[in-house]
Design an enzyme around this catalytic site. Structure first.
Site, mmCIF file in Angstrom:
data_model
loop_
_atom_site.group_PDB
_atom_site.id
_atom_site.type_symbol
_atom_site.label_atom_id
_atom_site.label_comp_id
_atom_site.label_asym_id
_atom_site.label_seq_id
_atom_site.Cartn_x
_atom_site.Cartn_y
_atom_site.Cartn_z
ATOM 1 N N HIS A 72 26.996 49.991 49.254
ATOM 2 C CA HIS A 72 27.185 48.544 49.340
ATOM 3 C C HIS A 72 27.538 48.010 47.966
ATOM 4 O O HIS A 72 26.950 48.402 46.967
ATOM 5 C CB HIS A 72 25.972 47.851 49.943
ATOM 6 N N ARG A 114 28.370 44.825 41.335
ATOM 7 C CA ARG A 114 28.252 46.275 41.311
ATOM 8 C C ARG A 114 28.496 46.780 39.900
ATOM 9 O O ARG A 114 29.372 46.250 39.189
ATOM 10 C CB ARG A 114 29.300 46.868 42.270
ATOM 11 N N GLN A 125 17.151 55.692 39.033
ATOM 12 C CA GLN A 125 18.320 56.180 38.290
ATOM 13 C C GLN A 125 19.330 56.431 39.394
ATOM 14 O O GLN A 125 19.225 57.414 40.124
ATOM 15 C CB GLN A 125 17.954 57.463 37.530
ATOM 16 N N LYS A 181 16.094 61.017 46.220
ATOM 17 C CA LYS A 181 16.008 59.952 47.234
ATOM 18 C C LYS A 181 15.361 60.473 48.520
ATOM 19 O O LYS A 181 14.657 59.738 49.217
ATOM 20 C CB LYS A 181 17.404 59.385 47.534
ATOM 21 N N LEU A 210 13.525 48.863 44.651
ATOM 22 C CA LEU A 210 14.966 49.084 44.496
ATOM 23 C C LEU A 210 15.283 49.815 43.202
ATOM 24 O O LEU A 210 16.414 50.219 42.967
ATOM 25 C CB LEU A 210 15.709 47.737 44.501
ATOM 26 N N THR A 231 17.029 43.704 38.091
ATOM 27 C CA THR A 231 18.202 43.397 37.269
ATOM 28 C C THR A 231 19.472 44.059 37.814
ATOM 29 O O THR A 231 20.557 43.840 37.294
ATOM 30 C CB THR A 231 17.984 43.862 35.811
ATOM 31 N N GLY A 232 19.335 44.850 38.857
ATOM 32 C CA GLY A 232 20.501 45.497 39.457
ATOM 33 C C GLY A 232 21.177 44.603 40.495
ATOM 34 O O GLY A 232 20.741 43.483 40.759
ATOM 35 N N GLU A 238 23.375 58.822 50.715
ATOM 36 C CA GLU A 238 23.644 60.081 50.008
ATOM 37 C C GLU A 238 22.742 61.204 50.530
ATOM 38 O O GLU A 238 23.041 62.382 50.354
ATOM 39 C CB GLU A 238 23.431 59.905 48.503
ATOM 40 N N SER A 293 18.938 56.095 50.787
ATOM 41 C CA SER A 293 20.384 56.107 50.559
ATOM 42 C C SER A 293 21.115 57.036 51.521
ATOM 43 O O SER A 293 20.620 58.112 51.875
ATOM 44 C CB SER A 293 20.637 56.596 49.125
ATOM 45 N N TYR A 330 20.337 63.424 42.547
ATOM 46 C CA TYR A 330 19.997 62.057 42.966
ATOM 47 C C TYR A 330 19.601 62.025 44.442
ATOM 48 O O TYR A 330 18.569 61.463 44.823
ATOM 49 C CB TYR A 330 21.206 61.134 42.728
HETATM 50 P P1 GDP Z 1 28.317 57.315 45.592
HETATM 51 O O1 GDP Z 1 28.754 57.466 47.011
HETATM 52 O O2 GDP Z 1 26.924 56.788 45.464
HETATM 53 O O3 GDP Z 1 28.525 58.538 44.788
HETATM 54 O O4 GDP Z 1 29.226 56.120 44.997
HETATM 55 P P2 GDP Z 1 30.429 56.090 43.952
HETATM 56 O O5 GDP Z 1 31.019 54.729 44.065
HETATM 57 O O6 GDP Z 1 29.970 56.512 42.593
HETATM 58 O O7 GDP Z 1 31.453 57.215 44.462
HETATM 59 C C1 GDP Z 1 32.071 57.136 45.708
HETATM 60 C C2 GDP Z 1 33.116 58.240 45.831
HETATM 61 O O8 GDP Z 1 34.221 57.974 44.979
HETATM 62 C C3 GDP Z 1 32.617 59.634 45.462
HETATM 63 O O9 GDP Z 1 33.035 60.550 46.459
HETATM 64 C C4 GDP Z 1 33.311 59.932 44.140
HETATM 65 O O10 GDP Z 1 33.553 61.311 43.908
HETATM 66 C C5 GDP Z 1 34.625 59.195 44.353
HETATM 67 N N1 GDP Z 1 35.323 58.891 43.094
HETATM 68 C C6 GDP Z 1 36.594 59.235 42.789
HETATM 69 N N2 GDP Z 1 36.907 58.845 41.541
HETATM 70 C C7 GDP Z 1 35.795 58.260 41.026
HETATM 71 C C8 GDP Z 1 35.497 57.661 39.759
HETATM 72 O O11 GDP Z 1 36.328 57.606 38.853
HETATM 73 N N3 GDP Z 1 34.233 57.143 39.604
HETATM 74 C C9 GDP Z 1 33.292 57.199 40.615
HETATM 75 N N4 GDP Z 1 32.077 56.660 40.408
HETATM 76 N N5 GDP Z 1 33.561 57.769 41.811
HETATM 77 C C10 GDP Z 1 34.786 58.283 42.015
#
Ligand code: GDP
Length: 331
Positions: A184, A189, A88, A158, A85, A13-14, A132, A130, A154
């Site tokens: 991605h 998203r 959390q 992973k 896939l 569902t993602g 990450e 990931s 997280y």
């Molecule tokens: P991630 O790489 O899996 O953590 O993907 P995200 O899309 O959640 O975050 C990507 C980057 O955007 C990270 O370095 C966050 O700290 C930065 N970021 C800055 N502002 C925001 C925000 O308001 N929401 C999220 N989700 N990330 C943010």
């Protein structure tokens, strides 16, 4: 007549589950999806419906933290290919719910490997790893040999999932591959991720529904690709004679700020007029820079990303504007 190949997907569902389902259906597969019973029916089908394939996948109730339910799912789907896939997957939430994150994102992988080994031993297995996992790595760009340095519960979870996949491949000769996918994105998203948070806000501001966008740290850099490109890499990994681990990335890295500027510009707006940086949205530990080297995927799988960051962000902004307009028209 050859019988249809069968695939089982957790996390169907993602975002990636939806795009992967679409690809597999196009390739003639019968697609089964594992779904948590606790998820609400409305949310479950949302992305699959958006792609027009909700009626074509078969959903099986099971849970990644419950091995018997996964064994039953294997018995029902009798898969040739299994794509894990489900997770959390919100980095920030992983500090607030480290145990749930560990149970699902780490323990869930072990459960899936055990379920495959016991109930679908011929099936090929894909683990969604990931970027990450590179977290605090000082080496750039990162490839399959770059040492990992997870920077969130997280990412630690992973990392377990990645190594247990490698270990089951080496211990039991399973056809198990781990795809180390860099960020991605797509119109599917989740709003919790930064690209979609930004494109949704741009659409709201454009339509006069909002004026400002509160952001966390704007300096981190990410290697952003399109989910539609990345699910093709997952599938290609399972079509190889030998299982292996692959980095999937574009090789280009962009700051959150530049991505933000791109999204506002697509709608004819200036991000500086609307963005407010809010320190409350910063993370306890940040991943400053991710940039992948997908040479192995290019050489072995023949995989290359086709969709640019500009095209993707544009598609996302347009889709969010359309979604909000449709909602407004519906009253
Ligand atoms: P991630 O790489 O899996 O953590 O993907 P995200 O899309 O959640 O975050 C990507 C980057 O955007 C990270 O370095 C966050 O700290 C930065 N970021 C800055 N502002 C925001 C925000 O308001 N929401 C999220 N989700 N990330 C943010």
């Amino acid at each position: 007549m050859t019988t249809k190949r069968r695939a089982l997907i957790t996390g169907i569902t993602g975002q990636d589950g939806a795009y992967l389902s679409q690809l597999l259906l196009d390739e003639g597969y019968e697609v089964f999806g594992v779904m948590r019973r606790s998820a609400s029916a409305e949310v479950i089908g949302e992305r699959l419906r958006w792609l027009g394939i909700a009626e074509r996948v078969r959903l099986i109730g099971a849970n990644l933290i419950d091995l018997p339910s996964l064994l039953d799912a294997m018995a029902e789907a009798r898969p040739d290919e299994v794509y894990n896939l489900g997770a959390q997957s919100f980095v920030k939430t992983s500090w607030q719910q480290p145990y749930v994150t560990t149970d699902v994102t780490a323990g869930g992988v072990l459960n899936m490997l055990e379920a495959v080994r016991r109930a679908a031993p011929k099936a090929r297995f894909y683990q969604a790893s990931s970027s990450e996992m590179y977290g605090g790595s000082k080496i750039s760009p990162q490839n399959e040999d770059t040492p990992f340095y997870p920077r969130s519960p997280y990412a630690v979870a992973k990392l377990y999932g990645h190594w247990i996949t490698v270990n089951y491949r080496e211990s039991f000769g399973m056809h198990a591959s781990s795809g180390i996918l860099f960020n991605h994105e797509s119109p599917l998203r989740g709003i919790e991720f930064v690209t979609r948070k930004v494109t949704d806000a741009v659409a709201r501001i454009k339509l006069g529904l909002a004026r400002e966008l509160r952001m966390g740290n704007m300096e981190p850099m990410r290697d952003w690709g399109h989910a539609r490109d990345y699910v093709r890499a997952m599938w290609l990994m399972l079509q190889q004679d030998k299982p292996a681990d692959y980095v999937v990335a574009t090789g280009r890295t962009t700051s959150v700020q530049d991505m933000c500027a791109m999204a506002f510009a697509h709608a004819g707006l200036n991000w500086r007029d609307h963005v407010v940086v809010d320190p409350a949205l910063f993370r306890p530990a940040e991943v400053d820079r991710l940039q992948g080297d997908a040479s192995r995927a290019r050489t072995v799988l023949g995989w290359v990303p086709k969709i640019s960051l500009e095209a993707m962000i544009g598609e996302m902004v347009d889709a969010d504007i359309e979604r909000l307009r449709a909602r407004r028209a519906a009253g």
